[in-house]
Motif scaffolding. Structure first.
Motif, short mmCIF file in Angstrom:
data_model
loop_
_atom_site.label_atom_id
_atom_site.label_comp_id
_atom_site.label_asym_id
_atom_site.label_seq_id
_atom_site.Cartn_x
_atom_site.Cartn_y
_atom_site.Cartn_z
N LEU A 118 0.82 -1.20 0.00
CA LEU A 118 0.00 0.00 0.00
C LEU A 118 0.86 1.26 0.00
N THR A 119 1.98 1.20 0.70
CA THR A 119 2.87 2.35 0.74
C THR A 119 3.46 2.65 -0.63
N ARG A 120 3.71 1.60 -1.41
CA ARG A 120 4.32 1.80 -2.73
C ARG A 120 3.30 2.26 -3.77
N GLY A 121 2.03 2.40 -3.39
CA GLY A 121 1.03 2.89 -4.34
C GLY A 121 0.10 1.83 -4.87
N GLY A 122 0.07 0.64 -4.24
CA GLY A 122 -0.91 -0.37 -4.61
C GLY A 122 -2.28 0.03 -4.08
N PRO A 175 -2.07 22.47 6.94
CA PRO A 175 -2.70 21.15 6.97
C PRO A 175 -4.23 21.26 6.91
N LEU A 176 -4.81 20.43 6.04
CA LEU A 176 -6.26 20.39 5.91
C LEU A 176 -6.85 19.06 6.35
N ILE A 177 -6.02 18.01 6.40
CA ILE A 177 -6.49 16.69 6.83
C ILE A 177 -6.18 16.54 8.32
N HIS A 178 -7.23 16.39 9.12
CA HIS A 178 -7.05 16.37 10.56
C HIS A 178 -7.58 15.07 11.15
N THR A 179 -6.90 14.61 12.20
CA THR A 179 -7.37 13.46 12.99
C THR A 179 -8.14 13.98 14.19
N VAL A 180 -9.35 13.49 14.35
CA VAL A 180 -10.13 13.80 15.54
C VAL A 180 -10.01 12.60 16.46
N ARG A 181 -9.23 12.75 17.50
CA ARG A 181 -8.86 11.63 18.35
C ARG A 181 -10.10 10.89 18.88
N GLY A 182 -10.09 9.58 18.68
CA GLY A 182 -11.19 8.75 19.16
C GLY A 182 -12.40 8.75 18.26
N SER A 229 -2.01 8.94 5.56
CA SER A 229 -0.62 9.40 5.63
C SER A 229 -0.11 9.79 4.25
N HIS A 230 -0.45 8.98 3.22
CA HIS A 230 -0.03 9.32 1.85
C HIS A 230 -0.65 10.65 1.42
N LEU A 231 -1.93 10.83 1.71
CA LEU A 231 -2.60 12.07 1.31
C LEU A 231 -1.98 13.28 2.01
N ARG A 232 -1.63 13.12 3.28
CA ARG A 232 -1.02 14.24 3.99
C ARG A 232 0.32 14.62 3.37
N ARG A 233 1.12 13.61 3.00
CA ARG A 233 2.41 13.91 2.38
C ARG A 233 2.22 14.64 1.05
N LYS A 234 1.20 14.26 0.31
CA LYS A 234 1.00 14.85 -1.01
C LYS A 234 0.30 16.21 -0.95
N LEU A 235 -0.54 16.43 0.07
CA LEU A 235 -1.36 17.64 0.11
C LEU A 235 -0.94 18.66 1.15
N ASP A 236 -0.45 18.19 2.30
CA ASP A 236 -0.27 19.08 3.43
C ASP A 236 1.17 19.43 3.76
N VAL A 265 -1.86 17.64 -8.10
CA VAL A 265 -1.46 16.54 -7.24
C VAL A 265 -1.90 15.22 -7.87
N THR A 266 -0.98 14.29 -8.03
CA THR A 266 -1.29 12.99 -8.61
C THR A 266 -1.63 12.01 -7.50
N LEU A 267 -2.82 11.40 -7.59
CA LEU A 267 -3.28 10.45 -6.58
C LEU A 267 -3.59 9.11 -7.23
N THR A 268 -3.43 8.04 -6.45
CA THR A 268 -3.91 6.73 -6.89
C THR A 268 -5.44 6.73 -6.82
N PRO A 269 -6.11 5.78 -7.49
CA PRO A 269 -7.58 5.72 -7.41
C PRO A 269 -8.09 5.64 -5.98
N THR A 270 -7.43 4.88 -5.13
CA THR A 270 -7.88 4.76 -3.74
C THR A 270 -7.69 6.07 -2.98
N GLU A 271 -6.54 6.71 -3.16
CA GLU A 271 -6.32 8.00 -2.51
C GLU A 271 -7.35 9.02 -2.96
#
Length: 232
Positions: free
Chosen positions: A97-101, A215-222, A203-210, A156-162
């Motif tokens: 998944l990290t390699r773009g699968g 930063p626009l992608i945020h984690t809401v804990r829990g 994580s991939h999206l954050r590296r590519k976008l933020d 920004v180039t994204l995989t279909p899943t991203e």
């Protein structure tokens, strides 16, 4: 992929009986399918056949599946890839998944499940026939017609899943989506808690976008994840 034409599938596996079985089942579905038994053969077939999707074994006699995917991406193609692995280990799944699968399946596997996974990935790569619209959050835009994603002026180039995960987050913004909601919408099945696949793609999206902007992608804990501007 042109939805008026048969799906073109490339099956890469050094075990001929597996490759032939998958190709045969795909042909019964009305798809076109070709096989390759090595990494170099896979790259040649991909260049000549222009597949819509690839089933890619990780353990090959020359190049491994990860290297094949790297070469495909270096050539400019974002064709969806579903990995096959003989090891039910987190390391292989994360590496794929990290390699773009776009997905992975552990051997031995059910051909019926593989075909279901392939259909799900294809739906993500082509997308439903939404009415044309452009989704925007701050300077992030996603064009549902052209499938172009931009952060400001940067394409920004994204995989279909991203792409599908980002679109889901943007469509529901500023709402927060749980991991279970994302799995159900994007992958359409349950990973059974065996994988941190959502965290990986986020994580991939954050590296590519933020990385180079607010930063626009945020984690809401829990709770889950959200795309929105941070409160000031």
């Amino acid at each position: 992929m042109n939805t008026n034409n048969p799906v073109k599938l490339l099956v890469v596996d050094d075990e001929p009986h597996i490759a032939d079985l998958v190709a045969t089942v795909a042909k019964y579905e009305g798809w076109q399918a070709v096989t390759a038994g090595s990494g170099e053969a896979a790259l040649r077939e991909a260049s000549a056949f222009h597949p819509d999707i690839v089933v890619l074994d990780i353990m090959l006699p020359d190049l491994n599946g990860f290297t094949v995917l790297d070469r495909l991406r270096e050539s400019g193609t974002m064709v969806p890839v579903v990995f096959l692995t003989a090891k039910d280990g987190t390391a292989d799944r994360i590496a794929g998944l990290t390699r773009g699968g776009d997905d992975y399946l552990v051997k031995p596997f059910s051909v019926e499940e593989l075909m279901a996974r392939l259909r799900a990935v294809l739906r993500r790569s082509t997308g439903p026939a939404w009415q044309h619209s452009v989704l925007r959050v701050a300077d992030l835009s996603l064009d549902e017609d052209t499938r172009e994603v931009r952060r400001g002026d940067r394409l920004v180039t994204l995989t279909p899943t991203e792409y599908e995960l980002l679109r889901y987050l943007m469509r529901r913004s500023p709402g927060v989506l749980t991991k279970a909601q994302i799995l159900d919408h994007v992958w359409e099945y349950d990973f059974g808690g065996k994988s941190n696949v959502v965290e990986l793609v986020i994580s991939h999206l954050r590296r590519k976008l933020d990385t180079e902007a607010e930063p626009l992608i945020h984690t809401v804990r829990g709770v889950g994840y959200v795309v929105r501007q941070a409160a000031r």
